[in-house]
Design a protein around this motif. Structure first.
Motif, PDB file in Angstrom:
ATOM      1  N   GLU A 371       2.093  39.826 200.994  1.00 56.21           N
ATOM      2  CA  GLU A 371       1.377  40.892 201.596  1.00 56.21           C
ATOM      3  C   GLU A 371       1.983  42.430 201.679  1.00 56.21           C
ATOM      4  O   GLU A 371       1.407  43.280 201.230  1.00 56.21           O
ATOM      5  N   THR A 372       3.386  42.240 202.292  1.00 55.76           N
ATOM      6  CA  THR A 372       4.042  43.357 202.497  1.00 55.76           C
ATOM      7  C   THR A 372       4.982  43.580 201.561  1.00 55.76           C
ATOM      8  O   THR A 372       5.740  44.728 201.263  1.00 55.76           O
ATOM      9  N   LYS A 373       5.172  42.904 200.154  1.00 57.01           N
ATOM     10  CA  LYS A 373       5.809  43.087 199.190  1.00 57.01           C
ATOM     11  C   LYS A 373       7.459  43.109 199.604  1.00 57.01           C
ATOM     12  O   LYS A 373       8.049  44.254 199.008  1.00 57.01           O
ATOM     13  N   THR A 374       7.981  42.531 200.532  1.00 55.74           N
ATOM     14  CA  THR A 374       9.292  42.527 201.150  1.00 55.74           C
ATOM     15  C   THR A 374      10.155  41.489 200.564  1.00 55.74           C
ATOM     16  O   THR A 374      11.464  41.423 200.873  1.00 55.74           O
ATOM     17  N   SER A 405      10.526  48.112 198.568  1.00 62.09           N
ATOM     18  CA  SER A 405       9.559  49.128 198.877  1.00 62.09           C
ATOM     19  C   SER A 405       8.184  48.179 199.942  1.00 62.09           C
ATOM     20  O   SER A 405       7.524  47.868 199.172  1.00 62.09           O
ATOM     21  N   VAL A 407       5.224  47.325 202.081  1.00 58.92           N
ATOM     22  CA  VAL A 407       3.630  47.946 202.068  1.00 58.92           C
ATOM     23  C   VAL A 407       3.065  47.375 203.488  1.00 58.92           C
ATOM     24  O   VAL A 407       3.069  46.511 203.589  1.00 58.92           O
ATOM     25  N   GLY A 408       2.722  48.594 204.196  1.00 58.33           N
ATOM     26  CA  GLY A 408       1.498  47.861 205.363  1.00 58.33           C
ATOM     27  C   GLY A 408       2.363  47.341 206.677  1.00 58.33           C
ATOM     28  O   GLY A 408       1.685  46.576 207.164  1.00 58.33           O
TER      29      GLY A 408
END
Length: 427
Positions: A371-374, A405, A407-408
């Protein structure tokens, strides 16, 4: 305007170290800005597996902290065996490698100390707090476990005083992995389940840290269940310079049952196949490391590439994760661990370093990372894709282009999570 007084019953409080203390230390920090006055109740003489005195500086000025003594069996057991200290840290060897003393201690712990070794704190705490709650007109009590004995304190206070009781489960109760290692008799196992069911059906509100735990508890109770994960706080550090070597860092306890052989095999093959990888690669182990992990690393010929740093303060651990090239997160390959979200994950999210995570299918950790693209999440069968991704990251490192990068991630900040908690309290 008078703030709403909320009594928080917790075992872990500074100078306790490790992840258990962070959750409520941070909630207490931010609750006042949402119209809530936290009052903390904790033991005056606990036996903490780890201590971190740097966390004492994070306790907000002016809050009320109530302390009462606790009588823990570990104090006596420590005189007789070092195995007690090991088990109290959650390091439980595989059954075939357990000594007779360890087997005996696990049997006693599981069958005579229900729900856990802090049960002797229940009666004196109820006696003390029932008077305090009445004297200071407190209508909301929050218990946080494990240890789940603290939920029994909340249960008894609820029955006596009919207060608003919120039970916060940082981990599951009867389905957590180590529960099966306690050598429970059928009688003891049923008693655990009975207490769990009574707590879940008596508390006004249940808070859990993962969606998987929420689904599990919904089979036991119809009470309101809120998911409030752990999170991150913004750590003010001086400029961090990235490591010049290709460092893969695991922060926190690395217990033997989390032994990811696919990782060791991938690293072994990459070192053999790529001379420059062998030149630059280093594995940082920051925290307690199980003996089986060390032996397996040795078997794969990786010992010379390892920095076994050991336990460090929370401040130091943050420095290690921010300067590392990659961050490693590993969970046991089991259905029982799908609900476990290590607290360090949320600090990983804002370290601006790519995450390599290995664990079971369908876990909350997998959902959050995607979900956070981590980073990337791998199953224990993903040897080739794991190896390929590490090599890809190494090539990006060589070209000075290893980045992430997110996200959220803002919704996982401690401040935003405390706002959600305050809404639960005022319901």
């Amino acid at each position: 305007m008078n703030k709403k007084k909320v009594l928080i019953i917790t075992y872990y409080w500074p100078p306790a170290g490790g992840p258990g203390v962070q959750r409520w230390l941070k909630f207490v920090k931010y609750l006042p800005q949402y119209g809530i006055e936290p009052i903390v109740y904790c033991p005056s003489n606990p036996i903490y597996p780890q201590t971190d005195k740097s966390l004492l500086k994070e306790v907000p000025n002016g809050i009320t902290i109530l302390k009462q003594p606790i009588n823990e069996p570990y104090k006596v057991a420590n005189f007789f065996s070092k195995d007690s200290k090991t088990i109290s840290k959650g390091i439980i060897p595989e059954e075939k490698k357990q000594t007779l003393m360890q087997k005996a201690m696990l049997f006693i712990r599981g069958n005579f100390f229900i729900p856990d070794a802090r049960k002797n704190w229940i009666k004196p705490s109820v006696r003390y707090l029932s008077t305090y709650i009445a004297d200071f007109n407190i209508d909301t009590v929050i218990t946080t476990g494990p240890p789940h004995s603290l939920h029994i304190i909340g249960l008894k206070l609820k029955k006596q005083l009919d207060i608003n009781w919120i039970a916060d489960f940082r981990d599951p109760w009867t389905t957590i992995g180590y529960h099966k290692q306690l050598k429970l008799t059928n009688v003891a196992a049923n008693k655990h389940k009975k207490l769990e069911k009574e707590v879940l059906n008596t508390a006004n509100t249940i808070i859990v840290t993962s969606e998987v735990t929420k689904k599990e508890f919904q089979d036991i109770t119809s009470k309101q269940i809120e998911v409030i994960t752990n999170g991150y706080d913004i750590e003010k550090e001086s400029d961090i310079v990235l490591d010049t070597q290709f460092t893969l860092s695991h922060i926190g306890s690395f217990l033997s049952k989390r032994n990811p052989e696919i990782l060791w095999q991938s690293l072994h093959e990459l070192i053999k196949e790529h001379q420059d990888f062998a030149k630059y690669f280093r594995l940082n182990l920051v925290g307690l490391v199980g003996e089986e992990i060390i032996k397996t690393i040795e078997r794969y010929g990786l010992t010379n590439y390892v920095n076994n740093i050991g336990y460090v303060s929370h401040i130091e651990s943050v420095k290690y994760q921010k300067k590392s090239q990659l961050l490693l997160l590993v969970e046991i390959d089991s259905q029982d661990t799908k609900a476990i979200i290590p607290g360090k994950l949320f600090e990983y999210l804002v370290s601006n370093r790519p995450i390599i995570a290995i664990g079971p299918t369908g876990s909350d950790v997998e959902s959050i990372i995607k979900e956070t693209k981590t980073g990337d999440y791998f199953y224990y069968s993903d040897l080739e894709t794991l190896k390929s991704k590490i090599l890809s990251h190494f090539n990006a490192f060589k070209s000075k282009n290893l980045e992430v990068s997110p996200v959220g991630v803002e919704k996982y900040s401690r401040e935003n999570l405390t706002k959600k908690l305050s809404e639960v309290i005022f319901k």
